[in-house]
Design a protein around this motif. Structure first.
Motif, PDB file in Angstrom:
ATOM      1  N   ILE A   1       0.839  -1.207   0.000  1.00 56.56           N
ATOM      2  CA  ILE A   1       0.000   0.000   0.000  1.00 56.56           C
ATOM      3  C   ILE A   1       0.873   1.255   0.000  1.00 56.56           C
ATOM      4  O   ILE A   1       0.643   2.199  -0.772  1.00 56.56           O
ATOM      5  CB  ILE A   1      -0.940   0.006   1.216  1.00 56.56           C
ATOM      6  CG1 ILE A   1      -1.900  -1.194   1.177  1.00 56.56           C
ATOM      7  CG2 ILE A   1      -1.712   1.318   1.301  1.00 56.56           C
ATOM      8  CD1 ILE A   1      -2.855  -1.191   0.029  1.00 56.56           C
ATOM      9  N   LYS A   2       1.879   1.247   0.841  1.00 60.92           N
ATOM     10  CA  LYS A   2       2.766   2.411   0.934  1.00 60.92           C
ATOM     11  C   LYS A   2       3.541   2.612  -0.363  1.00 60.92           C
ATOM     12  O   LYS A   2       3.748   3.754  -0.810  1.00 60.92           O
ATOM     13  CB  LYS A   2       3.722   2.238   2.117  1.00 60.92           C
ATOM     14  CG  LYS A   2       4.351   3.530   2.591  1.00 60.92           C
ATOM     15  CD  LYS A   2       4.924   3.395   3.991  1.00 60.92           C
ATOM     16  CE  LYS A   2       5.314   4.757   4.548  1.00 60.92           C
ATOM     17  NZ  LYS A   2       5.732   4.679   5.965  1.00 60.92           N
ATOM     18  N   SER A   3       3.983   1.541  -0.987  1.00 67.22           N
ATOM     19  CA  SER A   3       4.723   1.634  -2.250  1.00 67.22           C
ATOM     20  C   SER A   3       3.852   2.197  -3.362  1.00 67.22           C
ATOM     21  O   SER A   3       4.300   3.011  -4.178  1.00 67.22           O
ATOM     22  CB  SER A   3       5.254   0.257  -2.660  1.00 67.22           C
ATOM     23  OG  SER A   3       6.165  -0.244  -1.714  1.00 67.22           O
ATOM     24  N   VAL A   4       2.599   1.769  -3.407  1.00 69.83           N
ATOM     25  CA  VAL A   4       1.673   2.271  -4.418  1.00 69.83           C
ATOM     26  C   VAL A   4       1.405   3.756  -4.206  1.00 69.83           C
ATOM     27  O   VAL A   4       1.436   4.548  -5.159  1.00 69.83           O
ATOM     28  CB  VAL A   4       0.355   1.463  -4.391  1.00 69.83           C
ATOM     29  CG1 VAL A   4      -0.718   2.156  -5.227  1.00 69.83           C
ATOM     30  CG2 VAL A   4       0.587   0.043  -4.897  1.00 69.83           C
ATOM     31  N   TYR A   5       1.146   4.126  -2.974  1.00 68.89           N
ATOM     32  CA  TYR A   5       0.887   5.547  -2.664  1.00 68.89           C
ATOM     33  C   TYR A   5       2.063   6.414  -3.107  1.00 68.89           C
ATOM     34  O   TYR A   5       1.885   7.445  -3.775  1.00 68.89           O
ATOM     35  CB  TYR A   5       0.644   5.705  -1.164  1.00 68.89           C
ATOM     36  CG  TYR A   5       0.377   7.134  -0.725  1.00 68.89           C
ATOM     37  CD1 TYR A   5      -0.915   7.649  -0.723  1.00 68.89           C
ATOM     38  CD2 TYR A   5       1.420   7.964  -0.322  1.00 68.89           C
ATOM     39  CE1 TYR A   5      -1.163   8.960  -0.330  1.00 68.89           C
ATOM     40  CE2 TYR A   5       1.187   9.273   0.068  1.00 68.89           C
ATOM     41  CZ  TYR A   5      -0.103   9.762   0.074  1.00 68.89           C
ATOM     42  OH  TYR A   5      -0.335  11.067   0.455  1.00 68.89           O
ATOM     43  N   SER A   6       3.273   5.990  -2.749  1.00 72.08           N
ATOM     44  CA  SER A   6       4.466   6.753  -3.090  1.00 72.08           C
ATOM     45  C   SER A   6       4.645   6.861  -4.601  1.00 72.08           C
ATOM     46  O   SER A   6       4.972   7.931  -5.134  1.00 72.08           O
ATOM     47  CB  SER A   6       5.698   6.098  -2.461  1.00 72.08           C
ATOM     48  OG  SER A   6       6.880   6.764  -2.835  1.00 72.08           O
TER      49      SER A   6
ATOM     50  N   SER B   1      -5.345   4.566   7.835  1.00 72.79           N
ATOM     51  CA  SER B   1      -6.213   5.743   7.941  1.00 72.79           C
ATOM     52  C   SER B   1      -5.776   6.721   9.026  1.00 72.79           C
ATOM     53  O   SER B   1      -6.420   7.749   9.223  1.00 72.79           O
ATOM     54  CB  SER B   1      -7.663   5.308   8.209  1.00 72.79           C
ATOM     55  OG  SER B   1      -7.749   4.539   9.388  1.00 72.79           O
ATOM     56  N   THR B   2      -4.669   6.418   9.698  1.00 75.12           N
ATOM     57  CA  THR B   2      -4.206   7.335  10.751  1.00 75.12           C
ATOM     58  C   THR B   2      -2.766   7.796  10.562  1.00 75.12           C
ATOM     59  O   THR B   2      -2.343   8.776  11.189  1.00 75.12           O
ATOM     60  CB  THR B   2      -4.326   6.694  12.147  1.00 75.12           C
ATOM     61  OG1 THR B   2      -3.583   5.467  12.188  1.00 75.12           O
ATOM     62  CG2 THR B   2      -5.790   6.423  12.501  1.00 75.12           C
TER      63      THR B   2
ATOM     64  N   VAL C   1      -2.708   6.250   2.361  1.00 77.23           N
ATOM     65  CA  VAL C   1      -3.877   6.514   1.519  1.00 77.23           C
ATOM     66  C   VAL C   1      -4.289   7.980   1.636  1.00 77.23           C
ATOM     67  O   VAL C   1      -3.928   8.669   2.593  1.00 77.23           O
ATOM     68  CB  VAL C   1      -5.084   5.630   1.909  1.00 77.23           C
ATOM     69  CG1 VAL C   1      -4.769   4.156   1.723  1.00 77.23           C
ATOM     70  CG2 VAL C   1      -5.530   5.906   3.350  1.00 77.23           C
ATOM     71  N   ASP C   2      -5.077   8.409   0.658  1.00 81.20           N
ATOM     72  CA  ASP C   2      -5.730   9.708   0.743  1.00 81.20           C
ATOM     73  C   ASP C   2      -7.118   9.573   1.354  1.00 81.20           C
ATOM     74  O   ASP C   2      -7.634  10.524   1.947  1.00 81.20           O
ATOM     75  CB  ASP C   2      -5.862  10.338  -0.647  1.00 81.20           C
ATOM     76  CG  ASP C   2      -4.513  10.687  -1.250  1.00 81.20           C
ATOM     77  OD1 ASP C   2      -3.799  11.500  -0.642  1.00 81.20           O
ATOM     78  OD2 ASP C   2      -4.167  10.143  -2.316  1.00 81.20           O
ATOM     79  N   TYR C   3      -7.737   8.402   1.165  1.00 79.26           N
ATOM     80  CA  TYR C   3      -9.082   8.216   1.719  1.00 79.26           C
ATOM     81  C   TYR C   3      -9.312   6.744   2.057  1.00 79.26           C
ATOM     82  O   TYR C   3      -8.628   5.846   1.564  1.00 79.26           O
ATOM     83  CB  TYR C   3     -10.151   8.715   0.737  1.00 79.26           C
ATOM     84  CG  TYR C   3     -10.411   7.799  -0.440  1.00 79.26           C
ATOM     85  CD1 TYR C   3     -11.238   6.677  -0.313  1.00 79.26           C
ATOM     86  CD2 TYR C   3      -9.863   8.055  -1.689  1.00 79.26           C
ATOM     87  CE1 TYR C   3     -11.478   5.839  -1.382  1.00 79.26           C
ATOM     88  CE2 TYR C   3     -10.102   7.221  -2.765  1.00 79.26           C
ATOM     89  CZ  TYR C   3     -10.917   6.111  -2.604  1.00 79.26           C
ATOM     90  OH  TYR C   3     -11.155   5.261  -3.663  1.00 79.26           O
TER      91      TYR C   3
ATOM     92  N   ASP D   1      -8.505   8.971  10.540  1.00 78.78           N
ATOM     93  CA  ASP D   1      -7.960  10.329  10.576  1.00 78.78           C
ATOM     94  C   ASP D   1      -7.515  10.727   9.171  1.00 78.78           C
ATOM     95  O   ASP D   1      -6.467  11.319   8.974  1.00 78.78           O
ATOM     96  CB  ASP D   1      -6.792  10.409  11.565  1.00 78.78           C
ATOM     97  CG  ASP D   1      -6.335  11.840  11.802  1.00 78.78           C
ATOM     98  OD1 ASP D   1      -7.170  12.752  11.652  1.00 78.78           O
ATOM     99  OD2 ASP D   1      -5.152  12.045  12.112  1.00 78.78           O
ATOM    100  N   CYS D   2      -8.333  10.342   8.189  1.00 76.03           N
ATOM    101  CA  CYS D   2      -8.088  10.723   6.802  1.00 76.03           C
ATOM    102  C   CYS D   2      -9.451  11.009   6.192  1.00 76.03           C
ATOM    103  O   CYS D   2     -10.481  10.909   6.866  1.00 76.03           O
ATOM    104  CB  CYS D   2      -7.374   9.602   6.049  1.00 76.03           C
ATOM    105  SG  CYS D   2      -8.353   8.089   5.891  1.00 76.03           S
ATOM    106  N   THR D   3      -9.490  11.366   4.928  1.00 75.93           N
ATOM    107  CA  THR D   3     -10.780  11.571   4.265  1.00 75.93           C
ATOM    108  C   THR D   3     -11.573  10.274   4.306  1.00 75.93           C
ATOM    109  O   THR D   3     -11.063   9.196   3.984  1.00 75.93           O
ATOM    110  CB  THR D   3     -10.565  12.016   2.808  1.00 75.93           C
ATOM    111  OG1 THR D   3      -9.867  13.263   2.808  1.00 75.93           O
ATOM    112  CG2 THR D   3     -11.889  12.181   2.087  1.00 75.93           C
TER     113      THR D   3
END
Length: 389
Positions: free
Chosen positions: A238-243, A277-278, A283-285, A313-315
């Motif tokens: 997930i973190k790799s995709v976001y980046s 989500s925190t 992620v953005d949402y 704590d995200c959208t």
């Protein structure tokens, strides 16, 4: 006098600078409007592509998007990679069997390219919906095309083969790279507004499905338990995709639509939705699938929604179950089993409820084919018209 002139010039410089800020391209994400989205699944898209040529598909999708816009939606979320296959031109995945009827066939026309152009023509945001790990619901490799990478990786630790089908192994670096590259090509080649993953992560909890990978991890002095290691594998992806997305275009958002049960995500799917989500960089949402009525005995809609509000704590968006309209809710308990049969305004009431909550920035309706000419849909459209713009 000279001091006054210098001061005046200085003020003009400041005013000019304030009016013409220098801004690096894609330096700031676009502020999102209140989202009113509809999921369009691969099997719904298939009904528009299978027996169509390019001209026919353009007309069909134009009609669909025009109607969605006129009824109040502002985002379409289209499932373009359901089973390690693609509804677009890909260097990594074969053409989906759901596009023209056979996996790995020639791409006669590009559905995603047409959908992006058509959505933006109608002032709709468009989101590419991806299943990152799922390859097939069958264990039979003969059902996959020869150019499906799962054929190359058969009998390797890059795959998990279990009763529910064939999946990419989240522990594999090659798999992680494949998923990241697959997302990068979409964001690079298509002007999508967002990328979404849904609730498919580890296919089951058995210790046997990835025992070789875990042994290798332990051999290299890894200290995490099996369950924590699995969660970290998904976290890394997930973190790799976001980046990767943000390096290409910070305006493209990335979100997850997980299952509704926060604890079950953590313990059974190894999806650490709390972390995503925190903490920054995941992620953005988040858009949990709260596919329940108000009377559901195990996960009533309002209580489940509040649980996500308290945690995230995200959208935050909420996915709503229009597909249950006029049907018995089999696992809702005695109080809730008839709720969607006896009421034709459940989804409308859910829209009205979340529209009053500042913590929630929109909703996703599942799914397109459930938008029918009935009272439930009419009530939904009325509620949508009264929800934030």
């Amino acid at each position: 006098m000279y001091k006054k002139i210098i001061l005046s010039v200085f003020i003009l410089i400041l005013l000019f600078a304030g009016c013409t800020p220098v801004k690096e391209n894609n330096s700031e994400p676009i502020e999102e409007e209140y989202v009113k989205a509809v999921w369009i699944t691969y099997y719904e898209l298939s009904g528009l592509t299978k027996d169509s040529d390019e001209s026919t598909f353009k007309k069909s999708i134009n009609k669909v998007f025009k109607e969605l816009k006129s009824n109040g939606f502002n985002r379409v979320t289209v499932q373009v990679r359901p089973y390690a296959d693609a509804f677009y031109k890909s260097d990594y995945f074969p053409v989906s069997s759901y596009v023209f009827g056979e996996q790995g066939s020639e791409l006669i026309f590009d559905p995603l390219a047409i959908m992006v152009e058509t959505a933006h023509k109608h002032n709709l945001k468009i989101e590419a919906w991806i299943n990152p790990y799922r390859i097939s619901n069958s264990k039979n490799f003969n059902e996959l095309s020869e150019d499906n990478i799962a054929q190359k990786w058969k009998d390797t630790d890059n795959l998990i083969v279990c009763d529910s089908g064939i999946y990419f192994n989240p522990a594999s670096k090659e798999v992680n790279d494949l998923i990241v590259n697959g997302v990068k090509e979409i964001v690079t080649n298509y002007e999508v507004d967002s990328i979404c993953f849904d609730d498919y992560f580890y296919p089951e909890t058995s210790e046997d499905i990835d025992k070789n990978s875990f042994k290798e991890y332990q051999k290299n002095k890894g200290e995490l338990t099996l369950v924590d290691w699995r969660r970290e594998n998904v976290n890394n992806m997930i973190k790799s995709v976001y980046s990767a997305i943000k390096k290409i275009n910070k305006n493209v958002t990335f979100g997850i639509s997980p299952a509704s049960n926060i604890d079950n995500n953590y313990t059974s799917l190894y999806a650490d939705v709390r972390k995503w989500s925190t903490e920054d960089g995941f992620v953005d949402y988040i858009c949990p699938q709260i596919y329940f009525g108000f009377k559901n005995e195990s996960q009533p809609f309002m209580k489940t929604t509040k649980n996500w509000i308290q945690m995230a704590d995200c959208t935050l968006y909420i996915a709503l179950p229009l597909y249950k309209a006029e049907s018995e809710d089999e696992f809702a308990g005695d109080s809730g089993i008839k709720e969607f049969v006896e009421n034709n305004d459940i989804i409308a009431r859910q829209v009205n409820y979340i529209s009053k909550l500042d913590s929630i920035k929109g909703y996703y309706v599942f799914s397109y084919s459930s938008l029918k000419d009935n009272e439930e849909t009419k009530n939904l459209y009325s509620a949508m018209a009264n929800s934030p713009q």
